[in-house]
Write a protein that holds these residues in place. Structure first.
Motif: not given
Lengths: 337, 313
Positions: A15, A17, A19, A28, A31-32, A237-238, A287-289, A292
């Motif tokens: 996880d 993160n 930014r 962001h 992310e995670n 970013g994921h 920011a979005t989990t 994407r």
């Protein structure tokens, strides 16, 4: 039961993160993000530019600028807990424990110092050699990366060398102190295939003989397939997919991985067989989990896809380590079968 | 196919301490009208020098460059900028960012060749030609007022292409046009280039490290090694049946073909004052024998269109 030493990851990231504070607001960028590497393993990290590959590398070496805000659930490198260790301890890892091959070797080398001296500096500082011994070892290091006439080349400045030569010097520099972990950020971009093969073979040799752990960052899927045991695919970013090389190539589970493979020339495809990936990377200011890739994905379905994405074992995977972050992975897999 | 460009015994030697560096040594080949020729080889093999020679940025030491039958090698690089043939040859450079003026709006960059190489075009005609080139390159006209830093890598690549085709050249030299791009953008740019060639009837000299890309885009491929042309053949013949040992090593190093890799041992020969009687590849060549150190092989043709410079080809 105590886990065997080989099973304890030398790099453990959970996880993560990152930014960046910018004038346009908070970006962001990661992310995670979770991944881990066992000692001696070579892992690839692939994805388009802007997917967060280099930022991950910089987070591991603590080279991110001050504008970066780094949070993580777990971040442990070579036994050191990044979340609690003093900054000086983390910085002390660089060079001896963790070392990096930067993109664009010519820019990363000091333009006004002789290349041999730059390598000797590393040896003097990290291997405790005297100046004189360090100079001799530097010549040896240049020879190891197959630079012809290393004693004469010792005295060269970066501008006197070709791109491929600079790249080799950079690698000699990164490997000089016999690091436990090597982060290779696009080590062969811009090099011709024969030089690329020679350099990758050299890294592979070192990894095997010294049990060096290698994180290979590249946008070249074929290269990752040739040299990595496992890889993670990143998008915006994921981490969207991770697993052993063979299974990912044989049965890519994430639509993005599939599109990436379909866009890569493989020597047998005609130009008309290749398909570009529609759309661009999404705006990272939000920011979005959530997924994407949704806006670019041909399989997007609002009711299924708009849920937080998490890496889960790939459906029907024979290989338990194959993970994918796609809500529709299971039904897409069934469709494909 | 009649020839657009014909190089005969082209040589470029650079004076260095202790002699001459043979950057391009006795290279002859031709490019037909509408043909796409790939040029491959490792860094330092003379690809870039050849590009500079053909685009007439430097003067060759010896040899002829025939464009539509006229030898342009004799025209000094200094005055070639004003020559009528200058507009027939355009270049798309490797790095789409570095090759654009950061202080110019991209529309101005695209218009630049028109202002420099044509006479008597009105502003309205220039605007129209720029818009047409942008449209052909898939660049939205609305972006012409932007600066390079406001564009993505793919858009900048399109600007570079628009600038090169605005004069509707006969020969387009593409120097690693997609090496700085992501695969997803690369596909779009390659499809654009393929489409433009047939629409505008241009010939391509396509310089690239990426052999998989060359295989898709080119009709024929020329392989260079240390200033020499070592093999030239139609694309499929070259990939399926390479005759020169260097070509075989090159093809075996393509990522994704892990089996059958030929690793080259030994050091490359020096390009400075090379012995004319020794094959340039001798010393690194897996099949090299004494004979290769006594007489340098000439380019010989097994099939009329498949030449290789090796005693054992």
């Amino acid at each position: 039961m105590m886990p065997r030493a080989a099973d304890v990851p030398i790099i453990e990231v959970e996880d993560l993160n990152v930014r960046f504070r910018t004038r346009e607001g908070l970006l962001h960028v990661l992310e995670n993000v979770s991944f881990s590497l066992r000692r001696g393993e070579t892992m690839g990290m692939v994805g388009e530019s802007g997917s967060g590959k280099s930022v991950s590398a910089y987070a591991l070496t603590r080279l991110l600028p001050k504008t970066a805000d780094v949070q993580a659930g777990t971040m442990r490198v070579a036994g050191l807990d990044y979340l609690s260790a003093p900054k000086a301890d983390i910085e002390a890892l660089r060079g001896k424990t963790i070392s990096m091959i930067f993109q664009n070797a010519r820019a990363a080398l000091n333009p006004i110092r002789r290349i041999g001296d730059q390598i000797a500096d590393v040896l003097h500082r990290h291997s405790g050699l005297t100046r004189k011994d360090a100079r001799e070892a530097a010549v040896q290091a240049l020879a190891e990366v197959k630079i012809p006439d290393p004693a004469a080349r010792y005295k060269s400045y970066p501008f006197q060398l070709s791109g491929g030569m600079c790249q080799r010097v950079m690698i000699a520099l990164a490997l000089a102190a016999r690091p436990e972990i090597l982060i290779a950020d696009e080590p062969t971009t811009g090099l011709d295939v024969t030089t690329q093969a020679a350099i990758m073979d050299l890294i592979r040799e070192k990894a095997a003989s010294e049990r060096m752990t290698t994180l290979l960052i590249t946008h070249d899927l074929a290269l990752a397939a040739d040299y990595c045991d496992r890889f993670v695919v990143m998008h915006a970013g994921h981490v969207v997919e991770s697993g052993a090389t063979g299974p990912i190539f044989a049965r890519p589970a994430h639509p993005y991985t599939r599109r990436l493979l379909k866009a890569t020339p493989d020597g047998t495809s005609a130009l008309s067989d290749l398909e570009p990936i529609p759309g661009n990377l999404p705006d990272l200011r939000k920011a979005t989990t959530l997924c994407r890739f949704a806006a670019r994905c041909p399989h997007y379905a609002a009711d299924i896809c708009d849920v937080p994405q998490k890496l889960r074992p790939a459906a029907g995977a024979v290989w338990p380590a194959h993970h994918v972050a796609c809500a529709r992975a299971a039904d897409l897999n069934a469709e494909a079968a | 196919m009649s020839d657009l460009l014909e190089l005969t015994r082209l040589k470029q030697l650079y004076p260095v301490k202790g002699g001459h560096l043979h950057a391009v040594d006795d290279v002859s080949f031709s490019i037909g009208k509408g043909e796409s020729l790939g040029l491959v080889g490792e860094s330092g093999c003379g690809k870039s020098t050849l590009v500079r020679l053909i685009s007439r940025l430097v003067d060759p030491t010896e040899g002829a460059i025939l464009l539509n039958g006229r030898d342009i090698a004799g025209c000094p690089a200094k005055t070639f900028g004003r020559d009528a043939d200058r507009r027939r040859i355009q270049v798309v450079f490797q790095d789409p960012t570095d090759s654009l003026n950061p202080q110019w709006r991209v529309g101005k960059s695209i218009a630049d060749p028109l202002r420099r190489l044509t006479k008597g075009m009105s502003e309205a005609e220039i605007t129209k030609a720029v818009a047409l080139a942008a449209e052909r390159s898939g660049l939205p006209v609305a972006l012409l007022d932007r600066f390079p830093h406001q564009l993505s890598g793919g858009q900048k690549a399109r600007v570079g292409i628009a600038r090169a085709i605005v004069l509707e050249p006969e020969l387009l030299i593409l120097d690693e046009p997609t090496s700085a791009l992501d695969v997803s953008v690369q596909v779009l740019i390659l499809k654009l280039l393929d489409d433009l060639r047939s629409r505008l009837g241009m010939s391509y000299l396509f310089v690239s490290h990426d052999l998989n890309v060359v295989r898709m885009i080119c009709d024929r491929v020329a392989v260079m090694y240390l200033g020499k042309l070592v093999e030239i053949a139609p694309t499929e013949a070259l990939f399926e049946n390479p005759r020169h040992p260097y070509t075989r090593a090159l093809l075996s190093a393509i990522p994704g073909r892990s089996e059958g890799r030929i690793t080259l041992q030994g050091d490359a020969r020096s390009p400075i004052n090379p012995n004319p009687h020794v094959c340039r590849f001798y010393g690194r060549c897996p099949v090299g024998q004494d004979r290769c150190a006594q007489s340098a092989p000439l380019l010989t043709f097994a099939a009329p269109d498949h030449g290789a410079a090796c005693h054992f080809a």
